[in-house]
Design a protein around this motif. Structure first.
Motif, PDB file in Angstrom:
ATOM      1  N   ASN A   1       0.856  -1.157  -0.090  1.00 51.46           N
ATOM      2  CA  ASN A   1      -0.049  -0.026  -0.031  1.00 51.46           C
ATOM      3  C   ASN A   1       0.858   1.049   0.000  1.00 51.46           C
ATOM      4  OD1 ASN A   1       0.487   0.846   3.011  1.00 51.46           O
ATOM      5  ND2 ASN A   1      -0.595  -1.301   3.266  1.00 51.46           N
ATOM      6  N   LYS A   2       0.279   2.376  -0.409  1.00 48.74           N
ATOM      7  CA  LYS A   2       0.922   3.551  -0.410  1.00 48.74           C
ATOM      8  C   LYS A   2       0.070   4.597   0.135  1.00 48.74           C
ATOM      9  CE  LYS A   2       1.918   5.540  -4.511  1.00 48.74           C
ATOM     10  NZ  LYS A   2       2.716   5.921  -5.742  1.00 48.74           N
ATOM     11  N   SER A   3       0.268   5.425   1.100  1.00 51.95           N
ATOM     12  CA  SER A   3      -0.631   6.585   1.266  1.00 51.95           C
ATOM     13  C   SER A   3      -0.102   7.909   1.201  1.00 51.95           C
ATOM     14  CB  SER A   3      -0.772   6.403   2.945  1.00 51.95           C
ATOM     15  OG  SER A   3       0.193   6.328   3.781  1.00 51.95           O
ATOM     16  N   VAL A   4      -0.600   8.808   0.678  1.00 53.11           N
ATOM     17  CA  VAL A   4      -0.298  10.239   0.443  1.00 53.11           C
ATOM     18  C   VAL A   4      -1.259  11.228   1.075  1.00 53.11           C
ATOM     19  CG1 VAL A   4       0.253  11.915  -1.388  1.00 53.11           C
ATOM     20  CG2 VAL A   4       0.314   9.400  -2.036  1.00 53.11           C
ATOM     21  N   LYS A   5      -0.507  12.242   1.682  1.00 53.31           N
ATOM     22  CA  LYS A   5      -1.214  13.018   2.450  1.00 53.31           C
ATOM     23  C   LYS A   5      -0.763  14.643   2.095  1.00 53.31           C
ATOM     24  CE  LYS A   5      -2.049  10.379   6.819  1.00 53.31           C
ATOM     25  NZ  LYS A   5      -2.004  10.352   8.295  1.00 53.31           N
ATOM     26  N   TYR A   6      -1.631  15.497   1.686  1.00 59.08           N
ATOM     27  CA  TYR A   6      -1.459  16.453   1.198  1.00 59.08           C
ATOM     28  C   TYR A   6      -1.438  17.751   2.445  1.00 59.08           C
ATOM     29  CZ  TYR A   6      -1.542  14.457  -3.216  1.00 59.08           C
ATOM     30  OH  TYR A   6      -1.254  13.700  -4.392  1.00 59.08           O
ATOM     31  N   LYS A   7      -0.673  18.438   2.492  1.00 58.10           N
ATOM     32  CA  LYS A   7      -1.025  19.817   3.611  1.00 58.10           C
ATOM     33  C   LYS A   7      -1.845  20.636   2.913  1.00 58.10           C
ATOM     34  CE  LYS A   7       1.844  17.993   6.550  1.00 58.10           C
ATOM     35  NZ  LYS A   7       1.486  17.712   7.987  1.00 58.10           N
ATOM     36  N   PRO A   8      -2.422  21.632   3.858  1.00 54.43           N
ATOM     37  CA  PRO A   8      -3.406  22.637   3.359  1.00 54.43           C
ATOM     38  C   PRO A   8      -2.779  23.455   2.554  1.00 54.43           C
ATOM     39  CG  PRO A   8      -3.627  22.187   5.656  1.00 54.43           C
ATOM     40  CD  PRO A   8      -2.559  21.391   5.423  1.00 54.43           C
ATOM     41  N   ARG A   9      -1.261  23.752   2.622  1.00 50.39           N
ATOM     42  CA  ARG A   9      -0.952  24.935   1.712  1.00 50.39           C
ATOM     43  C   ARG A   9      -0.598  24.293   0.185  1.00 50.39           C
ATOM     44  NH1 ARG A   9       3.167  23.457   5.255  1.00 50.39           N
ATOM     45  NH2 ARG A   9       2.877  25.537   6.660  1.00 50.39           N
ATOM     46  N   SER A  10      -0.668  22.742   0.004  1.00 56.01           N
ATOM     47  CA  SER A  10      -0.466  22.357  -1.206  1.00 56.01           C
ATOM     48  C   SER A  10      -1.528  22.631  -2.122  1.00 56.01           C
ATOM     49  CB  SER A  10      -0.421  20.813  -0.969  1.00 56.01           C
ATOM     50  OG  SER A  10      -0.685  20.158  -2.369  1.00 56.01           O
ATOM     51  N   PRO A  11      -1.238  23.006  -3.511  1.00 58.93           N
ATOM     52  CA  PRO A  11      -2.060  23.292  -4.397  1.00 58.93           C
ATOM     53  C   PRO A  11      -3.195  22.546  -4.887  1.00 58.93           C
ATOM     54  CG  PRO A  11       0.032  23.247  -5.643  1.00 58.93           C
ATOM     55  CD  PRO A  11       0.070  22.989  -3.775  1.00 58.93           C
ATOM     56  N   SER A  12      -2.936  20.940  -4.402  1.00 58.98           N
ATOM     57  CA  SER A  12      -3.528  20.145  -4.901  1.00 58.98           C
ATOM     58  C   SER A  12      -5.058  20.158  -4.140  1.00 58.98           C
ATOM     59  CB  SER A  12      -2.945  18.689  -4.570  1.00 58.98           C
ATOM     60  OG  SER A  12      -3.895  17.836  -4.856  1.00 58.98           O
ATOM     61  N   GLU A  13      -6.011  19.795  -4.837  1.00 63.48           N
ATOM     62  CA  GLU A  13      -7.396  19.596  -4.318  1.00 63.48           C
ATOM     63  C   GLU A  13      -7.596  18.645  -3.271  1.00 63.48           C
ATOM     64  OE1 GLU A  13      -9.494  22.256  -4.489  1.00 63.48           O
ATOM     65  OE2 GLU A  13      -8.175  23.353  -5.572  1.00 63.48           O
ATOM     66  N   ILE A  14      -6.345  17.757  -3.462  1.00 60.75           N
ATOM     67  CA  ILE A  14      -6.697  16.430  -2.430  1.00 60.75           C
ATOM     68  C   ILE A  14      -6.020  16.468  -1.033  1.00 60.75           C
ATOM     69  CG2 ILE A  14      -5.827  14.033  -2.447  1.00 60.75           C
ATOM     70  CD1 ILE A  14      -5.721  13.768  -5.656  1.00 60.75           C
ATOM     71  N   LYS A  15      -6.885  15.808  -0.225  1.00 59.52           N
ATOM     72  CA  LYS A  15      -6.367  15.819   1.012  1.00 59.52           C
ATOM     73  C   LYS A  15      -5.304  14.663   1.254  1.00 59.52           C
ATOM     74  CE  LYS A  15      -8.045  16.122   5.819  1.00 59.52           C
ATOM     75  NZ  LYS A  15      -9.393  16.014   6.576  1.00 59.52           N
ATOM     76  N   SER A  16      -5.917  13.547   0.709  1.00 56.63           N
ATOM     77  CA  SER A  16      -5.345  12.292   0.996  1.00 56.63           C
ATOM     78  C   SER A  16      -5.474  11.360   0.071  1.00 56.63           C
ATOM     79  CB  SER A  16      -5.451  11.848   2.611  1.00 56.63           C
ATOM     80  OG  SER A  16      -6.899  11.357   2.657  1.00 56.63           O
ATOM     81  N   LYS A  17      -4.690  10.459  -0.256  1.00 53.54           N
ATOM     82  CA  LYS A  17      -4.747   9.313  -1.177  1.00 53.54           C
ATOM     83  C   LYS A  17      -4.144   7.958  -0.728  1.00 53.54           C
ATOM     84  CE  LYS A  17      -2.892   9.908  -5.420  1.00 53.54           C
ATOM     85  NZ  LYS A  17      -2.592  10.114  -6.480  1.00 53.54           N
ATOM     86  N   THR A  18      -5.060   7.090  -0.784  1.00 53.04           N
ATOM     87  CA  THR A  18      -4.240   5.533  -0.394  1.00 53.04           C
ATOM     88  C   THR A  18      -4.331   4.740  -1.567  1.00 53.04           C
ATOM     89  OG1 THR A  18      -6.414   4.649   0.632  1.00 53.04           O
ATOM     90  CG2 THR A  18      -4.772   5.747   2.165  1.00 53.04           C
ATOM     91  N   ILE A  19      -3.439   3.844  -1.592  1.00 53.61           N
ATOM     92  CA  ILE A  19      -3.481   2.941  -2.927  1.00 53.61           C
ATOM     93  C   ILE A  19      -3.237   1.692  -2.271  1.00 53.61           C
ATOM     94  CG2 ILE A  19      -2.685   2.315  -5.394  1.00 53.61           C
ATOM     95  CD1 ILE A  19      -1.581   5.257  -5.467  1.00 53.61           C
ATOM     96  N   GLU A  20      -4.048   0.588  -2.693  1.00 50.30           N
ATOM     97  CA  GLU A  20      -3.736  -0.799  -2.109  1.00 50.30           C
ATOM     98  C   GLU A  20      -3.559  -1.502  -3.274  1.00 50.30           C
ATOM     99  OE1 GLU A  20      -6.816  -2.386   0.473  1.00 50.30           O
ATOM    100  OE2 GLU A  20      -6.527  -0.763   1.868  1.00 50.30           O
ATOM    101  N   TYR A  21      -2.483  -2.473  -3.254  1.00 51.42           N
ATOM    102  CA  TYR A  21      -2.085  -3.426  -4.767  1.00 51.42           C
ATOM    103  C   TYR A  21      -2.187  -4.975  -4.333  1.00 51.42           C
ATOM    104  CZ  TYR A  21       0.608   0.975  -5.782  1.00 51.42           C
ATOM    105  OH  TYR A  21       0.992   2.402  -5.839  1.00 51.42           O
ATOM    106  N   THR A  22      -2.611  -5.413  -5.273  1.00 54.72           N
ATOM    107  CA  THR A  22      -2.897  -7.112  -5.514  1.00 54.72           C
ATOM    108  C   THR A  22      -2.119  -7.565  -6.459  1.00 54.72           C
ATOM    109  OG1 THR A  22      -5.252  -6.764  -4.281  1.00 54.72           O
ATOM    110  CG2 THR A  22      -4.633  -8.907  -5.423  1.00 54.72           C
ATOM    111  N   TYR A  23      -1.701  -8.544  -6.461  1.00 54.17           N
ATOM    112  CA  TYR A  23      -0.730  -9.292  -7.448  1.00 54.17           C
ATOM    113  C   TYR A  23      -1.153 -10.674  -8.017  1.00 54.17           C
ATOM    114  CZ  TYR A  23       2.448  -5.526  -5.647  1.00 54.17           C
ATOM    115  OH  TYR A  23       2.949  -4.171  -5.433  1.00 54.17           O
TER     116      TYR A  23
END
Length: 290
Positions: A165-187
């Motif tokens: 898995n991968k988790s991404v967190k964006y700070k309020p000052r980030s220009p991105s509209e996203i607050k957080s994103k998680t990705i889970e992988y299956t193989y």
């Protein structure tokens, strides 16, 4: 049109390079005109990649699908056999931005810095720091020109070293509209990604889940990717075909209604050009960073 594109691509290089002739590979991507979900005979080159004989990427050129005119191009520079600088130029030969890479003694990338031109200087705009554990990328931090944190990324792995898995967190000052994103992988049994579950939380309070499914052909090459919502509704889908030696020959994209919206075909050639040497913009302004 094909001859025009080859000449344009070569001229973009030979105008600034001069040396003995070298062999380079040129990968052509052709965009096919689509009307009402069906292709027409009209196509144009939308990108070219220039690679060395050992597949080191040297240059990329991008063209407008409708006009066929150059929109941007990218130069790649190497040091100690590792990517050192990537420079992105506009169609008027103006530098848009450049990225510099730094590595640890083992060749792992530890820093990626984006600069923008400012007069005769270059100014740092973004910087990403990478951290490793057991030779696997464990986390990264993206900071702005004032060294303020914009985004953090963390990764976890299974015993085989495959990303769980991968988790991404964006700070309020980030220009991105996203607050957080998680990705889970299956193989699958071959260790190839078979599914990704992407969960996104936006700063405006909205959430969405996207599921990406991967299919492979008998040779183990990616054959299709389907993007669906959590309830199984189609968002978009891609499919791929390959030449016998493994290079991609065709790419198609369909929308949520399974209507064709993008179609690319690929051709590969070898040419003799003056590859030569060329000093990167960053090297020329090495003492002008701010």
């Amino acid at each position: 049109m094909k001859i025009y594109k080859i000449i344009l691509g070569l001229l973009c290089i030979t105008q600034v390079l001069h040396a003995q002739k070298d062999t380079v590979k040129i990968d052509f991507e052709y965009g096919q005109e689509i009307i009402d979900g069906k292709t027409t005979p009209k196509s144009t080159v939308i990108s070219q990649k220039f690679l060395s004989v050992n597949d080191r990427l040297l240059r990329e050129f991008f063209y407008d699908m409708n006009t066929g005119m150059l929109t941007k191009y990218i130069w790649y520079f190497y040091e100690n056999n590792l990517p050192h600088t990537k420079e992105v130029y506009n169609s008027d030969n103006t530098l848009n931005f450049l990225i510099q890479y730094q590595y640890d003694p083992d060749g792992k990338k530890i820093k990626e810095t984006e600069f923008v031109p400012e007069g005769e200087h270059v100014k740092k705009q973004l910087e990403t720091i990478y951290s490793y554990q057991n030779n696997l990328l464990k986390s990264s931090q993206e900071r702005d020109a004032d060294n303020k944190l914009l985004r953090t990324t963390n990764l976890n792995y299974n015993n085989q070293g495959l990303t769980l898995n991968k988790s991404v967190k964006y700070k309020p000052r980030s220009p991105s509209e996203i607050k957080s994103k998680t990705i889970e992988y299956t193989y699958n049994d071959s260790g190839q990604i078979s599914k990704k579950i992407i969960q996104i939380k936006n700063k405006n309070g909205s959430n969405k889940t996207e599921i990406v499914s991967f299919d492979y052909n008998e040779q183990g090459r990616l054959a299709a990717k389907n993007y669906t919502t959590e309830d199984g509704s189609l968002i978009k889908k891609f499919d791929y075909l390959y030449y016998p030696k493994g290079k991609i020959s065709r790419f198609r994209e369909f929308n949520k209604d399974s209507v064709l919206v993008n179609y690319s075909s690929y051709k590969y050639e070898i040419h003799q050009i003056s590859k030569g040497t060329f000093e990167s913009y960053l090297e020329k302004t090495e003492n002008k960073k701010e």
